[in-house]
Motif scaffolding. Sequence first.
Motif, PDB file in Angstrom:
ATOM      1  N   PHE A  16       0.803  -1.228   0.000  1.00  0.00           N
ATOM      2  CA  PHE A  16       0.000   0.000   0.000  1.00  0.00           C
ATOM      3  C   PHE A  16       0.832   1.273   0.000  1.00  0.00           C
ATOM      4  N   VAL A  45      -7.951   8.231 -12.712  1.00  0.00           N
ATOM      5  CA  VAL A  45      -8.896   7.735 -11.705  1.00  0.00           C
ATOM      6  C   VAL A  45      -9.167   6.247 -11.960  1.00  0.00           C
ATOM      7  N   TYR A  48      -5.881   4.249 -11.287  1.00  0.00           N
ATOM      8  CA  TYR A  48      -5.561   4.173  -9.860  1.00  0.00           C
ATOM      9  C   TYR A  48      -6.464   3.144  -9.160  1.00  0.00           C
ATOM     10  N   GLU A  49      -7.748   3.157  -9.472  1.00  0.00           N
ATOM     11  CA  GLU A  49      -8.659   2.142  -8.906  1.00  0.00           C
ATOM     12  C   GLU A  49      -8.195   0.737  -9.309  1.00  0.00           C
ATOM     13  N   GLU A 103      -9.113   0.100   5.676  1.00  0.00           N
ATOM     14  CA  GLU A 103      -8.306   1.095   6.403  1.00  0.00           C
ATOM     15  C   GLU A 103      -7.607   2.052   5.452  1.00  0.00           C
ATOM     16  N   MET A 104      -7.327   1.576   4.266  1.00  0.00           N
ATOM     17  CA  MET A 104      -6.632   2.402   3.272  1.00  0.00           C
ATOM     18  C   MET A 104      -7.583   3.347   2.548  1.00  0.00           C
ATOM     19  N   GLY A 105      -8.883   3.230   2.836  1.00  0.00           N
ATOM     20  CA  GLY A 105      -9.850   4.131   2.209  1.00  0.00           C
ATOM     21  C   GLY A 105     -10.521   3.542   0.982  1.00  0.00           C
ATOM     22  N   PHE A 106     -10.300   2.217   0.784  1.00  0.00           N
ATOM     23  CA  PHE A 106     -10.936   1.539  -0.354  1.00  0.00           C
ATOM     24  C   PHE A 106     -11.782   0.381   0.183  1.00  0.00           C
ATOM     25  N   ALA A 108     -15.064  -0.381  -0.749  1.00  0.00           N
ATOM     26  CA  ALA A 108     -16.511  -0.143  -0.673  1.00  0.00           C
ATOM     27  C   ALA A 108     -17.216  -0.680  -1.911  1.00  0.00           C
ATOM     28  N   MET A 110     -16.656   0.157  -5.024  1.00  0.00           N
ATOM     29  CA  MET A 110     -16.910   1.227  -6.004  1.00  0.00           C
ATOM     30  C   MET A 110     -15.843   1.303  -7.081  1.00  0.00           C
ATOM     31  N   GLY A 111     -14.795   0.491  -6.937  1.00  0.00           N
ATOM     32  CA  GLY A 111     -13.649   0.598  -7.845  1.00  0.00           C
ATOM     33  C   GLY A 111     -13.981   0.245  -9.282  1.00  0.00           C
ATOM     34  N   ASN A 114     -16.326   2.686 -10.818  1.00  0.00           N
ATOM     35  CA  ASN A 114     -15.593   3.933 -11.107  1.00  0.00           C
ATOM     36  C   ASN A 114     -14.773   3.800 -12.385  1.00  0.00           C
ATOM     37  N   ARG A 117     -17.083   3.854 -15.476  1.00  0.00           N
ATOM     38  CA  ARG A 117     -17.627   5.185 -15.732  1.00  0.00           C
ATOM     39  C   ARG A 117     -16.626   6.092 -16.466  1.00  0.00           C
TER      40      ARG A 117
ATOM     41  N   ASP B  33     -14.028   9.652   4.280  1.00  0.00           N
ATOM     42  CA  ASP B  33     -12.885   8.781   4.557  1.00  0.00           C
ATOM     43  C   ASP B  33     -12.789   7.698   3.493  1.00  0.00           C
ATOM     44  N   LEU B  34     -13.707   7.759   2.541  1.00  0.00           N
ATOM     45  CA  LEU B  34     -13.757   6.728   1.513  1.00  0.00           C
ATOM     46  C   LEU B  34     -13.178   7.281   0.205  1.00  0.00           C
ATOM     47  N   MET B  35     -11.993   6.785  -0.146  1.00  0.00           N
ATOM     48  CA  MET B  35     -11.272   7.358  -1.281  1.00  0.00           C
ATOM     49  C   MET B  35     -11.965   7.089  -2.616  1.00  0.00           C
ATOM     50  N   SER B  36     -12.618   5.934  -2.750  1.00  0.00           N
ATOM     51  CA  SER B  36     -13.357   5.656  -3.983  1.00  0.00           C
ATOM     52  C   SER B  36     -14.454   6.692  -4.203  1.00  0.00           C
ATOM     53  N   LEU B  39     -12.954   9.802  -5.519  1.00  0.00           N
ATOM     54  CA  LEU B  39     -12.585   9.630  -6.930  1.00  0.00           C
ATOM     55  C   LEU B  39     -13.780   9.750  -7.886  1.00  0.00           C
ATOM     56  N   LEU B  52      -8.936  10.166   7.174  1.00  0.00           N
ATOM     57  CA  LEU B  52      -8.063   9.110   6.662  1.00  0.00           C
ATOM     58  C   LEU B  52      -6.694   9.715   6.388  1.00  0.00           C
ATOM     59  N   ASN B  54      -3.374   8.817   5.525  1.00  0.00           N
ATOM     60  CA  ASN B  54      -2.338   7.922   5.007  1.00  0.00           C
ATOM     61  C   ASN B  54      -1.957   8.341   3.590  1.00  0.00           C
ATOM     62  N   GLN B  56      -2.451   7.023   0.809  1.00  0.00           N
ATOM     63  CA  GLN B  56      -3.481   6.884  -0.225  1.00  0.00           C
ATOM     64  C   GLN B  56      -4.412   8.094  -0.273  1.00  0.00           C
ATOM     65  N   MET B  63      -4.712  12.130  -7.946  1.00  0.00           N
ATOM     66  CA  MET B  63      -5.452  11.629  -9.112  1.00  0.00           C
ATOM     67  C   MET B  63      -6.700  12.461  -9.379  1.00  0.00           C
TER      68      MET B  63
END
Lengths: 141, 115
Positions: A16, A45, A48-49, A103-106, A108, A110-111, A114, A117, B33-36, B39, B52, B54, B56, B63
């Motif tokens: 990460f 975007v 990155y996803e 914890e890293m913010g991903f 959910a 949605m990647g 996203n 789209r 706090d949700l990066m997606s 984006l 958040l 960090n 990322q 991005m």
Amino acid sequence: MSNAITLNYHIEGSDFINAGNASSQIKKVLQQLNVDPKTIKRIVVALYEAEVNVVAHAYKGDISAEITTEDITITLDDEGPGIVDIDMAMTEGYSTASPKVREMGFGAGMGLPNIKRNVDELNIQSEVKVGTKVVMKVKLS
Amino acid sequence: MKITEIINILGCKVISGFDFIEDATIDAAFSSDLMSDVLTLDSSRVLLITGLCNLQAIRTAEMADIKCILFVRDKKPTEEMIALAVENDMVILQSSLSLFRVSGMLYQAGVQPVY
Ligand SMILES: Nc1ncnc2c1ncn2[C@@H]1O[C@H](COP(=O)(O)OP(=O)(O)O)[C@@H](O)[C@H]1O
Ligand SMILES: [Mg+2]
């Protein structure tokens, strides 16, 4: 196209710290090529996803980006668990992400939506217990 | 709104972006706090307010073409995060207040929501 640019990067699963390095490098190249900022944003975007997906869900992978005057084609080819049901994975909210990924913010779910789209063409091929190949194309002009 | 006004309203700390903070402005703010989710925004000149803290979060801002991030609840950005923010000409702010509280204060002061 005679003067195509090809860029290659390697991604390690669970890394990460470096997740996003390839996206960042490709963004810089697109800026140098004077690609429209809105188009750059769509590309990076999505990329990155997809890069985070390799870090989050696979063991390792390779990215190659081919840029011509017409378009950019990015391929992310990983070794990993693969995706059992791609249609299901494409559904907003569907996620098998670990707490670490959240914890890293991903994580959910949605990647992939996203990515879809933001690109003009998306092709996902996956083999369970082998890996996943994501190919995305965005027109530059 | 000017970033300097935001600093005045919140009494927050500036962590990076000292060279261009005077001229920095935002059109809207987004708390997440949700990066997606970050984006998905297509507006530019957004202030990202997040707990958040960090690498990322900085990468996501890079991005998404976000030039200003406010970290809440006294979360301290690491050296690596600051280096990446500096490389991308970002203003990084830090507040001891909560996400809810700073969002409320800025909303009341007239900062527009993205949605
Ligand atoms: N490269 C990949 N390798 C294996 N599984 C993947 C990969 N990319 C996506 N997936 C699967 O698809 C799901 C949905 O992906 P995504 O929409 O990016 O959401 P998230 O990454 O937040 O879980 C993931 O939770 C995972 O199960
Ligand atoms: Mg994902």
